[in-house]
Design an enzyme around this catalytic site. Structure first.
Site, mmCIF file in Angstrom:
data_model
loop_
_atom_site.group_PDB
_atom_site.id
_atom_site.type_symbol
_atom_site.label_atom_id
_atom_site.label_comp_id
_atom_site.label_asym_id
_atom_site.label_seq_id
_atom_site.Cartn_x
_atom_site.Cartn_y
_atom_site.Cartn_z
ATOM 1 N N TRP A 100 0.826 -1.212 0.000
ATOM 2 C CA TRP A 100 0.000 0.000 0.000
ATOM 3 C C TRP A 100 0.854 1.252 0.000
ATOM 4 O O TRP A 100 0.564 2.218 -0.714
ATOM 5 C CB TRP A 100 -0.992 0.000 1.165
ATOM 6 C CG TRP A 100 -2.043 -1.051 0.998
ATOM 7 C CD1 TRP A 100 -2.215 -2.163 1.759
ATOM 8 C CD2 TRP A 100 -3.048 -1.114 -0.037
ATOM 9 N NE1 TRP A 100 -3.257 -2.915 1.276
ATOM 10 C CE2 TRP A 100 -3.790 -2.304 0.177
ATOM 11 C CE3 TRP A 100 -3.379 -0.307 -1.112
ATOM 12 C CZ2 TRP A 100 -4.845 -2.681 -0.652
ATOM 13 C CZ3 TRP A 100 -4.434 -0.686 -1.936
ATOM 14 C CH2 TRP A 100 -5.151 -1.851 -1.704
ATOM 15 N N ASP A 167 -0.646 6.917 6.753
ATOM 16 C CA ASP A 167 -1.798 6.119 6.336
ATOM 17 C C ASP A 167 -2.057 5.140 7.481
ATOM 18 O O ASP A 167 -1.267 4.234 7.714
ATOM 19 C CB ASP A 167 -1.460 5.375 5.036
ATOM 20 C CG ASP A 167 -2.550 4.379 4.630
ATOM 21 O OD1 ASP A 167 -3.566 4.264 5.339
ATOM 22 O OD2 ASP A 167 -2.364 3.703 3.598
ATOM 23 N N LYS A 191 -12.158 -0.796 8.140
ATOM 24 C CA LYS A 191 -11.588 -1.794 9.053
ATOM 25 C C LYS A 191 -12.005 -1.475 10.494
ATOM 26 O O LYS A 191 -12.850 -2.148 11.054
ATOM 27 C CB LYS A 191 -10.076 -1.866 8.881
ATOM 28 C CG LYS A 191 -9.698 -2.285 7.439
ATOM 29 C CD LYS A 191 -8.324 -1.824 7.078
ATOM 30 C CE LYS A 191 -8.038 -1.746 5.600
ATOM 31 N NZ LYS A 191 -8.298 -2.916 4.795
HETATM 32 N N1 PMP Z 1 -3.804 1.646 2.826
HETATM 33 C C1 PMP Z 1 -3.868 0.537 3.575
HETATM 34 C C2 PMP Z 1 -2.914 0.372 4.719
HETATM 35 C C3 PMP Z 1 -4.834 -0.436 3.298
HETATM 36 O O1 PMP Z 1 -4.906 -1.535 4.040
HETATM 37 C C4 PMP Z 1 -5.729 -0.245 2.220
HETATM 38 C C5 PMP Z 1 -6.825 -1.226 1.882
HETATM 39 N N2 PMP Z 1 -6.809 -2.424 2.416
HETATM 40 C C6 PMP Z 1 -5.601 0.916 1.458
HETATM 41 C C7 PMP Z 1 -4.642 1.841 1.800
HETATM 42 C C8 PMP Z 1 -6.504 1.181 0.292
HETATM 43 O O2 PMP Z 1 -7.766 1.434 0.744
HETATM 44 P P1 PMP Z 1 -9.018 1.599 -0.217
HETATM 45 O O3 PMP Z 1 -9.312 0.262 -0.789
HETATM 46 O O4 PMP Z 1 -10.050 2.076 0.728
HETATM 47 O O5 PMP Z 1 -8.666 2.593 -1.253
#
Ligand code: PMP
Length: 355
Positions: A100, A167, A191
């Site tokens: 991510w 993040d 989450k």
């Molecule tokens: N950052 C992290 C740490 C994540 O775990 C996730 C999704 N699992 C995201 C960003 C992306 O999130 P989204 O699918 O809501 O765009």
């Protein structure tokens, strides 16, 4: 009975599902559904205000913080953040400790210069890089507090002299933390905060004021602040589910109480995995995540039958991310300790049969 170890969207408290479904039929005794009231009505304004003040209370935020509920998942923040604060003349610093985070880096490069201060990509993100320096002239330093896919977590807040951005999608409100040390925090809600479709953003007023102009209105944080997260129609229902989840968190004693429960769940799971030689833990022990535990089996041929055993016990979401394989158990706030007890009992039983 299901045990929901999904990585996100994931388990939410039962009481949240019950109240959210009641509000779909009749919101607060108004005879109207939460889905059919205007967002500029006092009814919804009260929802948003209470959600914002609960975030401030639960995170113990100081006066200089703005709380926003914005559209889109965390992936929107990957580009909205650099669109606001980065330019072709400036540099932002990023830590590359997971899939991510690497996506955030890719998006930032569209807007300006990116300095990757360290990366654990070569070892498949099995650890958090531990020695790096962050340039003092970068416009911000970005990192991911918990790497959802790889099962690593940064347990200390990095000390930097520039604006700190995180993040926190997969561990927000799961442990006590000095949230005031951050200039900008974002988290997809699905989450620990509520339903998918909304982002929580917590940022310093002073930092937001330094943002770029000349970008689309919907992208400009300042405009969202000026309009109290109602620059356009907000994701009304997703915000309502966040409110219910935040109320639940407060009712159980807030973040400190939550952290104790989360520690118990994670210790039980990791101790069990460590005690059973059929399992392998790929993550460096000091960087193990309390939210997402990743493991494999030393004999890959056993994985299918372990998965089947989990399925028979009503366990969902145990399969690892497609890029990592093996298994991943997500231990988000709403997951009860009893689900981890059931899982660890199954692990012991399975190990005694196959060990
Ligand atoms: N950052 C992290 C740490 C994540 O775990 C996730 C999704 N699992 C995201 C960003 C992306 O999130 P989204 O699918 O809501 O765009």
């Amino acid at each position: 009975m299901k045990h929901n170890f999904n990585a996100g969207p994931s388990i939410l408290p039962r009481v949240v599902f019950e109240e959210a479904s009641r509000a779909i039929l009749d919101f607060n005794g108004t005879g109207l559904s939460i889905l059919e009231i205007g967002h500029r009505t006092p009814l919804f304004e009260a929802v948003l205000q209470e959600a914002v003040s609960l975030v401030k209370e639960l995170m113990q935020l100081k006066e200089d913080k703005e709380v926003l509920f914005l559209h889109g998942g965390a992936s929107t923040q990957f580009f909205q953040l650099p669109m606001n604060f980065l330019s072709k003349e400036t540099t932002a610093a990023y830590l590359d400790a997971g899939v991510w985070g690497s996506k955030a880096i890719k998006e930032a490069k569209l807007f300006g210069n990116v300095k990757v201060v360290a990366s654990s990509k070569e070892t498949h993100y099995d650890r958090i890089p531990d020695s790096y320096s962050v340039p003092d002239d970068a416009v911000y330093f970005h990192y991911t507090t918990n790497n959802t896919i790889e099962g690593t977590q940064m347990h200390a807040i990095p000390a930097v002299n520039i604006p700190l951005v995180a993040d926190m999608s997969s561990d927000i409100l799961s442990r006590e933390m000095d949230f005031n040390r951050f200039d900008f925090i974002y988290a997809g809600a699905q989450k620990n905060i509520g339903a998918a479709g909304v982002n929580l953003v917590v940022a310093n007023k002073g930092f937001l004021e330094k943002g770029n102009t000349g970008i689309p209105s919907m992208m400009e944080y300042r405009q969202h602040v000026a309009n109290g997260s109602m620059l356009n129609t907000p994701p009304v229902f997703a915000i309502y589910v966040c409110l219910l989840t935040l109320r639940w968190l407060k009712s159980i004693g807030g973040v400190a109480a939550m952290e104790k429960i989360n520690d118990q769940k994670a210790s039980l799971l990791y101790n069990t995995l460590e005690s059973l030689p059929i399992f392998h833990l790929p993550v460096a022990p000091q960087d193990r995540s309390l939210m997402n535990a990743v493991f494999t089996m030393k004999d890959p041929d056993l994985e299918a039958s372990f998965l089947q055993a989990c399925k028979e016990e009503g366990m969902v979401g145990v399969k690892g991310h497609r890029s990592v394989g093996g298994f991943r158990i997500s231990l988000y706030n709403a997951l009860p300790l009893s689900s981890v007890e059931t899982l660890t009992a199954l692990m012991k039983h399975f190990a005694s049969k196959h060990g």
